[in-house]
Enzyme design. Sequence first.
Site, PDB file in Angstrom:
ATOM      1  N   GLY A   1      -1.112  -8.980   7.610  1.00 45.44           N
ATOM      2  CA  GLY A   1       0.033  -8.802   7.054  1.00 45.44           C
ATOM      3  C   GLY A   1      -0.037  -7.688   6.487  1.00 45.44           C
ATOM      4  O   GLY A   1      -1.006  -6.929   5.827  1.00 45.44           O
ATOM      5  N   CYS A   2       1.237  -6.851   6.157  1.00 52.25           N
ATOM      6  CA  CYS A   2       1.239  -5.575   5.396  1.00 52.25           C
ATOM      7  C   CYS A   2       1.130  -5.798   3.993  1.00 52.25           C
ATOM      8  O   CYS A   2       0.406  -5.027   3.204  1.00 52.25           O
ATOM      9  CB  CYS A   2       2.683  -4.966   5.807  1.00 52.25           C
ATOM     10  SG  CYS A   2       2.818  -3.300   5.193  1.00 52.25           S
ATOM     11  N   GLN A   3       1.776  -7.132   3.361  1.00 58.62           N
ATOM     12  CA  GLN A   3       1.566  -7.536   2.100  1.00 58.62           C
ATOM     13  C   GLN A   3       0.484  -8.209   1.635  1.00 58.62           C
ATOM     14  O   GLN A   3      -0.064  -7.978   0.734  1.00 58.62           O
ATOM     15  CB  GLN A   3       3.036  -8.109   1.475  1.00 58.62           C
ATOM     16  CG  GLN A   3       4.307  -7.313   2.125  1.00 58.62           C
ATOM     17  CD  GLN A   3       4.513  -6.344   0.875  1.00 58.62           C
ATOM     18  OE1 GLN A   3       3.907  -6.338  -0.325  1.00 58.62           O
ATOM     19  NE2 GLN A   3       5.156  -5.541   1.195  1.00 58.62           N
TER      20      GLN A   3
ATOM     21  N   HIS B   1       0.691  -1.272   0.059  1.00 58.35           N
ATOM     22  CA  HIS B   1       0.113  -0.127   0.036  1.00 58.35           C
ATOM     23  C   HIS B   1       0.699   1.205   0.081  1.00 58.35           C
ATOM     24  O   HIS B   1       0.252   2.407  -0.099  1.00 58.35           O
ATOM     25  CB  HIS B   1      -1.050   0.106   1.146  1.00 58.35           C
ATOM     26  CG  HIS B   1      -0.625  -0.173   2.224  1.00 58.35           C
ATOM     27  ND1 HIS B   1       0.560   0.545   3.109  1.00 58.35           N
ATOM     28  CD2 HIS B   1      -0.728  -1.320   3.499  1.00 58.35           C
ATOM     29  CE1 HIS B   1       0.979   0.336   4.214  1.00 58.35           C
ATOM     30  NE2 HIS B   1       0.269  -1.011   4.483  1.00 58.35           N
TER      31      HIS B   1
ATOM     32  N   SER C   1       6.347  -9.411   5.588  1.00 59.77           N
ATOM     33  CA  SER C   1       5.100  -8.753   6.348  1.00 59.77           C
ATOM     34  C   SER C   1       3.763  -9.484   5.666  1.00 59.77           C
ATOM     35  O   SER C   1       2.922  -8.867   5.197  1.00 59.77           O
ATOM     36  CB  SER C   1       4.908  -7.575   6.404  1.00 59.77           C
ATOM     37  OG  SER C   1       4.142  -6.920   7.110  1.00 59.77           O
TER      38      SER C   1
END
Lengths: 417, 143
Positions: free
Chosen positions: B50-52, A373, B118
Amino acid sequence: MKVATGKKAGFDCRPVESAREDFPILKTEMNGHPLVFLDSAASSQKPQAVIEAINTYYTTQNANVHRGVYTLSQQATDLFEESRLAVARFINAPSEKEVIFVRGATEGINLVAQSYGRAFLNAGDEIVLSELEHHSNIVPWQILAEEKNLSLKIIPVREDGSLDMDAYKKLLSSKTALVTVNHISNALGTINPVEEITKLAKECGAAVLIDGAQASIHGSIDVASLGADFYVFSGHKMLGPTGIGVLWGREDILEAMPPWQGGGEMIQSVSFEKTTYNELPFKFEAGTPHIEGVVGLKKAIDYLSQFDPADIIHWERKLLNHCTAKLTAIPGLRIIGTTQNKTSVVSFLVEGTHPYDLGIILDKLGIAVRTGHHCTQPLMEKYGIPGTVRASMALYNNKEDIDRLAEGVEKARNMLV
Amino acid sequence: MSINEKQDQIIDDFSLFDDWMQKYDYIIDLGKKLPIIEQEYKTEDYQIKGCQSRVWLRAYEQDGKVFFKADSDAVITRGIIALLIEVLSGQKADDIANSDLYFIDRIGLKEHLSPTRSNGLTSMIKHMKYYGLGLKKKLENHE
């Protein structure tokens, strides 16, 4: 290949095409393939000159600054202050006193929020920022807004990634105390009309902060003609070291602002009864600074200054056009952020694949891109996507890098879809 | 098959691949074949952030054994989930809680568990072990 030679102030400038040779990391491999580095918007690579300057500093020039009476300390101080002058010239600041060294753009924004914001913003005031902002230019204002009972007004982004200027005009009012936007969007590459944004904000009497984290590597910044009150950027995104950045602020405003962090360097005299503060810029530079970072930053500015900014922009435009054409030809690929007024960033999605999967396969092929993001969750939400794959190019990239990216995306698509 | 027998089987399977592409083709294939988690469990409550990439994990108990169902929005993550489920699902709680998942390193997928990725996988393994530990405690309390 045609070699473009720029002219700047009557001097011949180096052709931008020759820059690549100066970046040793671009000669290395990743996962058995020659490295294709397309993540400069996250952090740029460093030319040999910057690496050497840091080495030389610690080998022969290291001492604390602004303190010692001995020659070595004096020399280190001279190096340090020469860098401040170089920064002032680089951004066309009227005075080097207006150049505050900070850890990076993020710290610069936090300094303004915590010092200027706490002192001069009042309950009911409004801060206008955009949907394109990095979390770094959202969260410090949210913290301040909560503390001081302010409200945030958000300039919406249009489908092509540009700011909706009509909506912006409607957000402005006598309540607007501060307007802040990024010069260039990190997620999409959109170049925002910061001159016009500043002008309109000033008509309302609002202060203006421009987040230049993504702009400083692409060429010229002119704070004098921009008319904003604050401009921040990071060294590591413009070929310099990490951990050093710049807050530029208008002298009269910086003078009026209270110090943010207390400590050594920022004081004039200290007693338990009363402490008086040092003058600008030292008032805002508490503690021993990141000296080698400052030294390296000057080298990065010297390095960038060998090229005509127009040549850098021209070269990056060529890379952007090539990248856009190559990627658009891939079936199912959609570019997010298509405004004409953008820098060398291509954010994209491939139908039927997740950005993470694409990033993993590209990594195996030696291609470094960003996925996710991009610290702009509100923006991703706006487009209704989990994130993108982002290829961001700098002056040291070339067409071969783009060709490798396009081949890599094709290959990844064949594996994943 | 015990957890370690299953791990050894996977290491054996992966030893047949000559290069990373064959390996990833296989993982992607596993990811596509992993049964989709029921929509009712694809909620915030079951999500591991998770970030991804995002991961959903659901555990349930049957005859003293723990079963897992999981999903992800990224197919490579799904493929690795499929391997983890193959190894851990249907095993005894105690064995899950005490398992040493050495197969991940041996088949060259350790990079997927690094925190910088991540992708939710590291948290997922932690959660799987917690479920094992939780059920173990529950069974002990019943004794």
